[in-house]
Design an enzyme around this catalytic site. Structure first.
Site, PDB file in Angstrom:
ATOM      1  N   GLY A  91      32.707   5.622  37.288  1.00  0.00           N
ATOM      2  CA  GLY A  91      32.274   6.064  36.215  1.00  0.00           C
ATOM      3  C   GLY A  91      32.303   5.163  34.980  1.00  0.00           C
ATOM      4  N   LYS A 103      37.296   3.343  37.767  1.00  0.00           N
ATOM      5  CA  LYS A 103      37.006   3.118  39.390  1.00  0.00           C
ATOM      6  C   LYS A 103      37.907   3.896  40.282  1.00  0.00           C
ATOM      7  CE  LYS A 103      35.278  -1.459  38.280  1.00  0.00           C
ATOM      8  NZ  LYS A 103      35.038  -2.911  38.574  1.00  0.00           N
ATOM      9  N   ASP A 142      31.937  21.821  32.648  1.00  0.00           N
ATOM     10  CA  ASP A 142      31.025  20.815  33.371  1.00  0.00           C
ATOM     11  C   ASP A 142      30.927  21.317  34.821  1.00  0.00           C
ATOM     12  OD1 ASP A 142      29.345  18.871  33.329  1.00  0.00           O
ATOM     13  OD2 ASP A 142      30.777  17.354  33.711  1.00  0.00           O
TER      14      ASP A 142
END
Length: 514
Positions: A30, A34, A149
């Site tokens: 991202g 990692k 989210d």
């Protein structure tokens, strides 16, 4: 497949020293981290290891985000939430060791339609995943956590086909909402944003999560977006005007639920408790029933063949992060790194200068027997109480309580089991620990209590009681109405005087000397 941590670049593990884990391939990447597949050397358990560069976090302004994610994951212990094992750090990097969810993202399980596109899941499959999602979200809200989210990318599936909620990097805590009256930050993925979020008028994190759950359910059932426009401004207009259609294949009960989930007015939107009472949701719903065993591992009561299914978790991070006990080293701690199963605050990691400078509140190791404690801290606390009446000896600190008894350990354990039985709770005993669990599950999960017996002297023991899961108000009622009354006859009403040259005289003398 696995290699020792310490060599290589690119997709290979970073150069850090550890004796606890072997590193495998890179499995994700991202903006800030990692993620490597890892394996615990001693147990062989596969884990996901999230590796972050501290300088990069500072440069991208992501330090607070990572702090919040770790703080949130410390609060959560639920079978449908990805769990955190421990946090390690050196001068350059931070490693978060988490549960590895082998099945991958939920959307990978969608069927293919006649035209080759995704056709969603069968209704009974979608219902099961949605039930697990709502169960996890209800638990998160009960712990004061709003995800913010929720989307398909953050919903994973394990090897047993159970859903796991992941990625709490954008989450908010209830105390943030109380300070600000309403949450203000616009965050998340546009398709899953509730209309009140992008209108920037402040919003309730719980209600925004419910909206996102509604979008997830719609996509699970149809394989399509309820608001299909790719242009963000037009997408927001569709969402605000509630322009979506339930397919004819939706039953009346299902269509009613979806419309209440995707209600643009947050004050009229369905709540989590109301979802759980909807007829479509309740069909085949089995509440998550779990408890924390004597080794501080999360276990389900719904395992196969009558055996409890194991949701492994090394420690109760919620409790251990605030433990007042003396730190105890964890066997196999990596050289040159700090480690804490209770995930130390990153503010401490940021200040770290060398590998020996960070004091970590690590939990005490399990005690299969009742050895004499090396430290007299607990005895000193009790001996220095201003009075020796009953209320003084039932010392309470938040969600913990402890008292001193001169009764045999077997009698104390038998009394704890008896008290549990009087209120239809279950009691499990291992060595000198009793785990007490409520048999009914509420929105905040079943109440789970741990009672541990420690030897202070040859004549005295200390019993430490703490809440492991469930509602705090229910825990306090149980302690006040059942536990204290039931144990009254076992609690010492005065400490015996020191015995010179024997018994607990050395301990008492040390306490008096102070």
């Amino acid at each position: 497949m696995f290699r020792s941590m310490g060599t290589g670049t690119g997709t290979k593990p970073p150069a850090m020293t550890t004796e606890r884990y072997e590193f495998g391939p890179l499995v994700g990447e991202g903006n800030f981290a990692k993620v490597y597949l890892g394996r615990h050397r001693a147990t062989g358990e596969e884990v996901a290891i999230k590796v972050m560069d501290k300088e990069k976090l500072v440069r991208l302004g992501a330090t607070e985000l990572i702090k919040r994610e770790i703080a949130v994951m410390q609060r959560l212990r639920h079978p449908n939430v990805v769990r955190i094992h421990e946090v390690m750090a050196n001068k350059r990097r931070i490693c978060v060791v988490m549960e590895y969810v082998r099945g991958g993202a939920l959307y990978r399980y969608f069927r293919r339609g006649p035209s080759g596109g995704a056709a969603g899941l069968r209704e009974h499959e979608a219902r099961r995943f949605f039930q697990q999602l709502v169960s996890a979200v209800a638990y998160c809200h009960s712990r004061g956590v709003f995800h913010r989210d929720i989307k398909l990318d953050n919903l994973l599936v394990d090897e047993q086909g159970n859903l796991k909620v992941a990625d709490f990097g954008l989450s908010a805590l209830a105390d943030m909402e109380r300070r600000e009256a309403h949450l203000q930050t616009v965050c998340g993925t546009p398709l899953f944003l509730a209309p009140e979020v992008f209108k920037r008028r402040g919003y309730d994190g719980a209600k925004a999560d419910v909206w996102a759950c509604g979008v997830v359910l719609y996509v699970l059932l149809t394989g399509r977006k309820p608001f299909p426009d790719e242009h963000v401004s037009r997408l927001y207009r569709l969402i605000g005007q509630n322009q979506f259609q339930c397919p004819p294949s939706f039953s009346p009960d299902l269509a009613r639920l979806v419309r209440r989930l995707l209600q643009p007015d947050p004050d009229r939107r369905i709540t989590i408790p109301e979802i759980m009472e909807m007829r479509w949701f309740k069909r085949g719903f089995k509440e998550v029933t779990y408890y924390i065993d004597s080794n501080d591992r999360l276990r389900s009561l719904d395992g196969l063949d009558g055996e409890p299914e194991l949701y492994d978790s090394d420690t109760d991070t919620i409790e251990s992060s605030s433990s007042s006990e003396s730190p105890t080293p964890v066997a196999g701690t990596p050289r040159g790194m700090h480690t804490s199963v209770s995930a130390p605050a990153l503010s401490e990691l940021d200040r770290m200068e060398d590998s020996a400078s960070l004091p970590l509140p690590l939990p005490l190791p399990p005690r299969p027997r009742m050895p004499r404690p090396k430290s007299l801290n607990a005895f000193d606390i009790i001996a220095s109480s201003p009075s020796f009446d009953l209320s003084g000896l039932f010392e309470e600190r938040g969600e913990r309580m402890r008292f001193v008894s001169g009764a045999p350990v077997a009698d104390i354990i038998a009394k704890l089991q008896e008290i549990a039985g009087m209120v239809s709770f279950t009691a499990r005993t291992k060595d000198c620990q009793v785990s007490i669990e409520a048999t009914r599950n509420g929105q905040k999960g079943a109440l789970a209590i741990s009672a541990k017996v420690f030897e202070l002297t040859r004549e005295l023991v200390m019993v430490q009681v703490c809440k492991k899961a469930g509602d705090t108000a229910e825990y306090r009622r149980f302690c006040d109405n059942e536990l204290k009354a039931g144990l009254r006859g076992l609690v010492v009403d005065a400490l015996p005087p020191p015995v010179e040259g024997g018994g607990h005289g050395g301990a008492a003398a040390a306490a008096e000397a102070e």
